[in-house]
Design an enzyme around this catalytic site. Structure first.
Site, PDB file in Angstrom:
ATOM      1  N   GLU A 198       0.701  -1.124  -0.168  1.00  0.00           N
ATOM      2  CA  GLU A 198       0.094  -0.045   0.007  1.00  0.00           C
ATOM      3  C   GLU A 198       0.979   1.202   0.113  1.00  0.00           C
ATOM      4  O   GLU A 198       0.914   1.812  -0.941  1.00  0.00           O
ATOM      5  CB  GLU A 198      -0.911  -0.012   1.044  1.00  0.00           C
ATOM      6  CG  GLU A 198      -1.898   1.188   1.383  1.00  0.00           C
ATOM      7  CD  GLU A 198      -2.779   1.213   2.776  1.00  0.00           C
ATOM      8  OE1 GLU A 198      -2.270   0.618   3.573  1.00  0.00           O
ATOM      9  OE2 GLU A 198      -3.748   1.991   2.677  1.00  0.00           O
ATOM     10  N   ASP A 276     -12.399  -0.432   1.892  1.00  0.00           N
ATOM     11  CA  ASP A 276     -11.364  -0.269   2.943  1.00  0.00           C
ATOM     12  C   ASP A 276     -12.081   0.328   4.303  1.00  0.00           C
ATOM     13  O   ASP A 276     -12.270  -0.309   5.332  1.00  0.00           O
ATOM     14  CB  ASP A 276     -10.144   0.731   2.514  1.00  0.00           C
ATOM     15  CG  ASP A 276      -8.690   0.472   3.104  1.00  0.00           C
ATOM     16  OD1 ASP A 276      -8.653  -0.206   4.155  1.00  0.00           O
ATOM     17  OD2 ASP A 276      -7.838   1.288   3.021  1.00  0.00           O
TER      18      ASP A 276
HETATM   19  N1  ADE Z   1      -6.413   0.034   9.064  1.00  0.00           N
HETATM   20  C1  ADE Z   1      -7.404   0.735   8.606  1.00  0.00           C
HETATM   21  N2  ADE Z   1      -7.377   0.960   7.357  1.00  0.00           N
HETATM   22  C2  ADE Z   1      -6.084   0.614   7.055  1.00  0.00           C
HETATM   23  C3  ADE Z   1      -5.317   0.768   5.712  1.00  0.00           C
HETATM   24  N3  ADE Z   1      -5.858   1.195   4.589  1.00  0.00           N
HETATM   25  N4  ADE Z   1      -4.170   0.513   5.740  1.00  0.00           N
HETATM   26  C4  ADE Z   1      -3.439  -0.057   7.064  1.00  0.00           C
HETATM   27  N5  ADE Z   1      -4.161  -0.212   8.154  1.00  0.00           N
HETATM   28  C5  ADE Z   1      -5.556   0.176   8.131  1.00  0.00           C
HETATM   29 ZN    ZN Z   2      -7.103  -1.573   4.855  1.00  0.00          ZN
END
Ligand code: ADE
Ligand code: ZN
Length: 338
Positions: A198, A276
């Site tokens: 990410e 998400d």
């Molecule tokens: N916790 C909630 N959303 C998240 C994300 N996008 N990346 C990492 N941890 C998270």
């Molecule tokens: Zn997440």
């Protein structure tokens, strides 16, 4: 580009959601309602003031507010109400099945019993309008010892959890840090997933696969920076749970037109679309489909592929999976005939 017909199909098509943090579905209105119910004081004067604070520069700036928002959750009923609100909203988006992340450590470190968290969320899943299962995530900014203790705490609730995941601050907390707890979870027969790629580098995706033995990669959008890794993910048909609006709000990409969703699909990757943290990122799963299809050269064939991918990547009994895939095919065949 998005015409009315495609918009309707994206909304109406049956889909699964595989990347939703239940604490990220907590809307500002419910945060204020729960704060009042529980006598918790918030550092925001109003729902609007709280919403105004949702301007993030990166993952950590979001996580700080997200953990603060979760502080209003105290009773089993609070967890039930939050989860039921999500399930109803997801049903309206024609989500048939959701695999829901929850972060017990966000609550147990505040003194909320583990049982309160799981029982509330799980009871809502039993009562809710769609199929839903639970994946317990470990917070990667905490230690592996704390993750192991959390897994031990979960053992009496083993039947209520289908898998474990890894979330929170990615950079500086590589998958290797959690090798032992994932090994233990694997021996317990739990499914394994992890956020990787990410904000973190492609190497984190690789070690999530090799060290943690995960079955899906959450996000994973940075895989395209590594051609060998991309080829492997295609070969293994490793699902990526992509979250387009999240990627914009957390500045992984500047604008939706820069999202690599189309390129992931073109490469042959098993990408899926998810929300998400919908209360924080400007929309639920259909808003994610609509925003991505509006900004990118995606058509009805991509919609069908993404809907199929969402069920194909789900942790479901083969028969239920086949039935939902057949429903997707029937939906698109009927639309084509019409
Ligand atoms: N916790 C909630 N959303 C998240 C994300 N996008 N990346 C990492 N941890 C998270
Ligand atoms: Zn997440």
């Amino acid at each position: 580009m998005l015409n009315e017909q495609l918009r309707h199909m994206l909304q109406a098509m049956p889909k699964a959601e595989l990347h939703i943090h239940i604490e990220g579905s907590l809307e500002p209105e419910l945060i204020f309602e729960l704060a009042q119910r529980n006598g918790v004081s918030l550092p925001y004067a109003s729902v609007e003031a709280l919403r105004q604070a949702y301007a993030f520069t990166d993952l950590q700036s979001f996580l700080d507010i997200y953990y603060a928002g979760a502080s209003v959750l105290l009773t089993e009923q609070d967890f039930y109400d939050m989860t039921m609100a999500y399930l109803r909203r997801a049903a309206a988006d024609n989500v048939r099945h959701a695999e829901i992340f929850f972060d017990p450590q966000t609550h147990t470190t505040r003194g909320v019993p583990f049982r309160t968290v799981v029982d509330g969320i799980w009871r809502a899943c039993q009562d809710g309008p769609i199929s839903a299962t639970l994946i317990m995530c470990f917070l990667r900014h905490l230690s592996e010892e704390e993750a192991i203790a959390t897994l031990e705490e979960a053992l009496p609730f083993r039947d209520k959890i289908i898998g474990v995941g890894l979330d929170s601050s990615e950079v500086g907390h590589p998958p290797e840090k959690f090798a032992r707890v994932f090994e233990r979870a694997r021996n317990l027969g739990l499914h394994l997933v992890a956020h990787a790629g990410e904000e973190g580098p492609p190497a984190y995706i690789e070690s999530a696969l090799d060290v943690l033995n995960v079955e899906r990669i959450d996000h994973g959008v940075r895989c395209l920076e590594d051609a060998d890794l991309t080829a492997r993910l295609v070969r293994e048909q490793m699902a990526l749970t992509v979250c387009p609006l999240s990627n914009i709000k957390l500045r992984v990409f500047d604008v939706m037109g820069d999202s690599n969703l189309r390129r992931l699909l073109d490469a042959g990757l098993a990408a899926t679309v998810n929300s998400d943290d919908p209360a924080y990122f400007g929309g639920y799963v259909n808003d994610n489909y609509l925003a991505a299809f509006d900004a990118l050269p995606l058509d009805v064939n991509h919609a069908r592929q993404l809907a199929r991918n969402s069920f194909a990547a789900a942790f479901l009994e083969p028969e239920r999976k086949r039935a939902w895939l057949a429903e997707v095919d029937a939906f698109f065949d009927a639309a084509r005939a019409a």
